[in-house]
Write an enzyme that holds these catalytic residues in place. Structure first.
Site, short mmCIF file in Angstrom:
data_model
loop_
_atom_site.label_atom_id
_atom_site.label_comp_id
_atom_site.label_asym_id
_atom_site.label_seq_id
_atom_site.Cartn_x
_atom_site.Cartn_y
_atom_site.Cartn_z
N HIS A 147 24.87 22.53 46.15
CA HIS A 147 24.74 21.52 45.10
C HIS A 147 23.92 20.34 45.63
O HIS A 147 23.96 20.03 46.83
CB HIS A 147 26.11 20.95 44.73
CG HIS A 147 26.99 21.87 43.94
ND1 HIS A 147 26.59 23.07 43.44
CD2 HIS A 147 28.28 21.71 43.54
CE1 HIS A 147 27.60 23.62 42.77
NE2 HIS A 147 28.63 22.82 42.83
N CYS A 155 34.23 20.89 44.04
CA CYS A 155 33.13 20.90 45.01
C CYS A 155 32.22 19.66 44.92
O CYS A 155 31.88 19.06 45.94
CB CYS A 155 32.30 22.16 44.84
SG CYS A 155 31.89 22.51 43.13
#
Ligand code: A2P
Length: 347
Positions: free
Chosen positions: A243, A130
């Site tokens: 994130h 990711c």
């Protein structure tokens, strides 16, 4: 009539599995049938899809009969156990785990960066990590104009990277701390609520954790730039599902912030979010549920004439995992290469 495909999701009951279901529905993926697979713990559970309830089955040897595309998101050991079996049964596997990412027979694909890599697939295509996906989407458009020589990244990673149970745990930790109780630490080694800690993946002999080395090695593979220098410090923060990353880029020649902003304004999958007057830039809460990687604070590195600084936030479950996988599946459909060649991925 246009072609339709039987898709199976392995890990359907997880955080990424849930998002895969939502994306297949909202993006109108051309489905003939949808099979939901998980561990025996979830067998018989139902999940909603297009107004119906689909029953989850425990994955077994017969799960991949007639499956065209397997979207696997149930961890590395589960992928290692089942991916080749799915390929042998005639499916192409889009794998969200780290099991096959660095295998030279397996394309590692971010559709905004290296879509043509899918063409060479031999049955398995890997979805990158990711943090790597989010960074790649944001910096590749710059790399295309002036080659990046060195990347220094610091990440601020949400709980979702460790799965649905980790997201629930950070919420339970917050409640416990607020009521003066001991926070549970069944998934994470330490309390994440009201805290942060360096990413808790195993460390190598150089002191880098696995997550950091994924950013190094996967970026090189996706960019087809084996010599690009990358270093990273990965940190878990008490955020649920998006994130953030602070990225320093070094080029061979000067790259002005205005030029970079202009390029990123037109880049696929990127949304520049900058209000310098209001000091407003991307935040994880704004990135949550969104497809684009939000980029801001694009500025000259005052310590280096050829350096640029930028900041990004991206939904870890969506573009960092499920959306990227569905985009790969869409690429296969678009290029009409869903059916793999005879399985030749080294085992
Ligand atoms: P289950 O819910 O039955 O445990 P997350 O990343 O959010 O933790 O989700 C992990 C997903 O992977 C879940 O759907 C989980 O199913 C599935 N999973 C975990 N271990 C296995 C396994 N051994 N076989 C099949 N599915 C698994």
């Amino acid at each position: 009539m246009s072609k339709t495909y039987t898709v199976a999701i392995l890990g359907a009951t997880g955080a990424v599995g849930y998002e895969l279901l939502e994306l297949l529905e909202s993006r109108h993926f051309p489905l003939a049938d949808l099979k939901l697979l998980a561990s025996p713990r979830s067998a018989g559970q139902t999940l909603p899809f297009k107004g119906e309830n689909i029953t989850v089955a425990a994955v077994d040897e017969n799960s991949f009969n007639n499956v065209d595309i397997l979207l696997a998101s149930a961890g590395g050991s589960t992928s290692r156990a089942w991916a080749h079996k799915a390929v042998d049964a005639g499916a192409v596997v889009i794998d969200n785990s780290s099991a096959f990412r660095m295998n030279p027979d397996v394309p590692l694909v971010v559709p905004e960066v290296n879509p043509d890599a899918v063409v060479k697939h031999k049955g398995i295509i890997a979805n990158p990590n990711c943090t790597t996906i989010l960074m790649a989407v944001a910096i590749y458009p710059l790399h295309q104009v002036k080659k990046i020589q060195r990347i220094v990244a610091a990440t601020y990673q949400s709980a979702s990277g460790a799965g649905a149970k980790a997201m629930a745990e950070v919420q339970a930790q917050a409640s416990a701390i607020l009521t003066g109780e001991k926070p549970p630490t069944d998934i994470f080694p330490y309390p994440l609520a009201f805290n942060l800690f360096p990413h808790n993946t195993p460390l190598n002999e150089m002191g880098y954790c696995e997550e950091e080395m994924k950013m190094v090695n996967e970026t090189r593979k996706i960019f087809a730039a084996p010599d690009i220098r990358v270093t990273a410090t990965c940190v878990r923060v008490p955020v649920l599902r998006a994130h953030s990353e602070a990225i320093n880029l070094e080029f061979a020649e000067p790259f002005s912030a205005d030029e970079a902003r202009e390029i990123l304004n037109k880049a696929p999958g990127v949304k520049v979010v900058e209000d310098w007057q209001a000091n407003y830039f991307p935040m994880p809460v704004d990135a949550t549920g969104r497809d684009e990687v939000l980029v801001g604070r694009i500025r000259q590195d005052i310590s280096h004439p050829c350096g640029l600084e930028l900041w990004l936030c991206g939904d870890q479950i969506r573009k960092g995992a499920a959306l990227n996988a569905v985009q790969i599946a869409e690429l296969l459909v678009e290029k009409n290469i869903v059916k793999p060649e005879p399985a030749t991925v080294s085992r």
